[in-house]
Design a protein around this motif. Structure first.
Motif, PDB file in Angstrom:
ATOM      1  N   ARG A   1     112.027  66.171   0.548  1.00 20.69           N
ATOM      2  CA  ARG A   1     110.925  67.094   0.824  1.00 20.69           C
ATOM      3  C   ARG A   1     111.310  68.521   0.475  1.00 20.69           C
ATOM      4  O   ARG A   1     112.485  68.865   0.376  1.00 20.69           O
ATOM      5  N   GLN A   2     110.278  69.334   0.290  1.00 24.55           N
ATOM      6  CA  GLN A   2     110.440  70.772   0.094  1.00 24.55           C
ATOM      7  C   GLN A   2     110.338  71.445   1.458  1.00 24.55           C
ATOM      8  O   GLN A   2     109.352  71.254   2.171  1.00 24.55           O
ATOM      9  N   VAL A   3     111.346  72.237   1.813  1.00 22.05           N
ATOM     10  CA  VAL A   3     111.425  72.801   3.162  1.00 22.05           C
ATOM     11  C   VAL A   3     111.602  74.313   3.076  1.00 22.05           C
ATOM     12  O   VAL A   3     112.439  74.804   2.309  1.00 22.05           O
ATOM     13  N   PRO A   4     110.837  75.087   3.875  1.00 19.35           N
ATOM     14  CA  PRO A   4     110.969  76.548   3.846  1.00 19.35           C
ATOM     15  C   PRO A   4     112.346  77.002   4.339  1.00 19.35           C
ATOM     16  O   PRO A   4     112.926  76.418   5.250  1.00 19.35           O
ATOM     17  N   PHE A   5     112.833  78.062   3.712  1.00 19.47           N
ATOM     18  CA  PHE A   5     114.125  78.644   4.070  1.00 19.47           C
ATOM     19  C   PHE A   5     114.036  80.146   3.901  1.00 19.47           C
ATOM     20  O   PHE A   5     113.634  80.642   2.845  1.00 19.47           O
ATOM     21  N   GLY A   6     114.399  80.887   4.938  1.00 19.98           N
ATOM     22  CA  GLY A   6     114.458  82.329   4.787  1.00 19.98           C
ATOM     23  C   GLY A   6     113.901  83.083   5.973  1.00 19.98           C
ATOM     24  O   GLY A   6     113.511  82.514   6.994  1.00 19.98           O
ATOM     25  N   LEU A   7     113.888  84.415   5.813  1.00 23.88           N
ATOM     26  CA  LEU A   7     113.450  85.310   6.874  1.00 23.88           C
ATOM     27  C   LEU A   7     111.980  85.063   7.201  1.00 23.88           C
ATOM     28  O   LEU A   7     111.160  84.820   6.307  1.00 23.88           O
ATOM     29  N   ASP A   8     111.657  85.147   8.501  1.00 21.60           N
ATOM     30  CA  ASP A   8     110.300  84.859   8.956  1.00 21.60           C
ATOM     31  C   ASP A   8     109.842  85.963   9.903  1.00 21.60           C
ATOM     32  O   ASP A   8     110.649  86.737  10.420  1.00 21.60           O
ATOM     33  N   ASP A   9     108.531  86.014  10.131  1.00 22.15           N
ATOM     34  CA  ASP A   9     107.977  87.013  11.041  1.00 22.15           C
ATOM     35  C   ASP A   9     108.170  86.637  12.505  1.00 22.15           C
ATOM     36  O   ASP A   9     108.036  87.499  13.379  1.00 22.15           O
ATOM     37  N   THR A  10     108.434  85.384  12.774  1.00 23.96           N
ATOM     38  CA  THR A  10     108.578  84.913  14.150  1.00 23.96           C
ATOM     39  C   THR A  10     109.972  84.331  14.365  1.00 23.96           C
ATOM     40  O   THR A  10     110.666  83.949  13.416  1.00 23.96           O
ATOM     41  N   PHE A  11     110.354  84.234  15.624  1.00 23.70           N
ATOM     42  CA  PHE A  11     111.635  83.643  15.981  1.00 23.70           C
ATOM     43  C   PHE A  11     111.511  82.126  16.027  1.00 23.70           C
ATOM     44  O   PHE A  11     110.474  81.574  16.410  1.00 23.70           O
ATOM     45  N   HIS A  12     112.602  81.449  15.660  1.00 27.62           N
ATOM     46  CA  HIS A  12     112.713  79.998  15.773  1.00 27.62           C
ATOM     47  C   HIS A  12     113.963  79.684  16.579  1.00 27.62           C
ATOM     48  O   HIS A  12     114.957  80.415  16.514  1.00 27.62           O
TER      49      HIS A  12
END
Length: 222
Positions: free
Chosen positions: A101-112
């Protein structure tokens, strides 16, 4: 943010599998020695970059993760192993689980939020001395928080992603002892929170190819 292609291979036998991620890595490195991505050595020298093929034991299930070029390689070779040898034991493989699968990676606006599902080897020799000399729990916490951000920056650089802003993080971890190559090391267990998207099971920190520092996102309500 970018997308990473993640290939996840799980191996199931007709008997319970006992072994380590390091032994799983050793098996693949020996059987497919011509592929540098599998063992990270080129002409006998260690290749210092974030591993694009990583080996894990997750809930006692041998798991191999391929990232981008590592995914392409696993697609070529995953079907060539009817059995695996871990230490002195050989296991017949009766089922292979495949997920691409293609999975997002990187800086985001929200915390995880993420759990370390395998111990995090956070400290190199220099940082270990700083951690040991720290006079307060707050100093140790700040060191680990900065180390986590540094791990994510280094990981991003190897994966071709330029982090556009500051990585923020909080860590909730406890120290524990682990052995690697007959050396006692300080590792950490627990969880962390960051404004960064990380695909499940990717490793952070030192020795991620041998299964250390694997993360899994904590879903809301988890």
């Amino acid at each position: 943010m970018i997308n990473l292609e993640i290939f996840t291979l799980t191996l199931e036998s007709d008997q319970p599998i006992a072994g380590s991620a390091a032994q799983l890595r050793g098996y693949f490195a020996t059987k497919f020695n011509e592929y540098v991505l599998l063992h990270h050595h080129d002409a006998g020298d260690f290749v210092y970059r974030y591993p694009l093929v990583q080996y894990k034991m997750i809930d006692r299930i041998p798991t191999v993760i391929g990232i981008n070029e590592g995914s392409d390689l696993l697609k070529e070779i995953y079907h060539l192993s009817p059995s695996i040898r871990l230490g002195e034991a050989e296991y017949r493989i009766v089922r292979k689980g495949i997920d691409v699968r293609q999975v997002p990676f990187g800086l985001d606006d929200t915390f995880h939020s993420y759990d370390f599902i395998t111990p995090w080897l956070a400290l190199n020799q220099e940082n270990y001395q700083r951690f040991y000399r720290a006079k307060t729990a707050g100093e140790r916490h700040d060191l680990l928080r900065r180390t986590l951000a540094g791990n994510l920056l280094s990981m991003s650089k190897s994966l071709g992603y330029q982090v556009p802003d500051r990585i923020r993080s909080e860590v909730e971890v406890q120290p524990l002892k682990r052995r690697l190559k007959d050396v006692n090391l300080m590792a950490f267990a627990g969880r962390f929170h960051t404004n960064f998207q990380i695909p499940d099971y990717l490793g952070i920190g030192k020795s991620v190819s041998r299964g250390f520092g694997a993360v899994r996102q904590i879903l809301p309500g988890g």
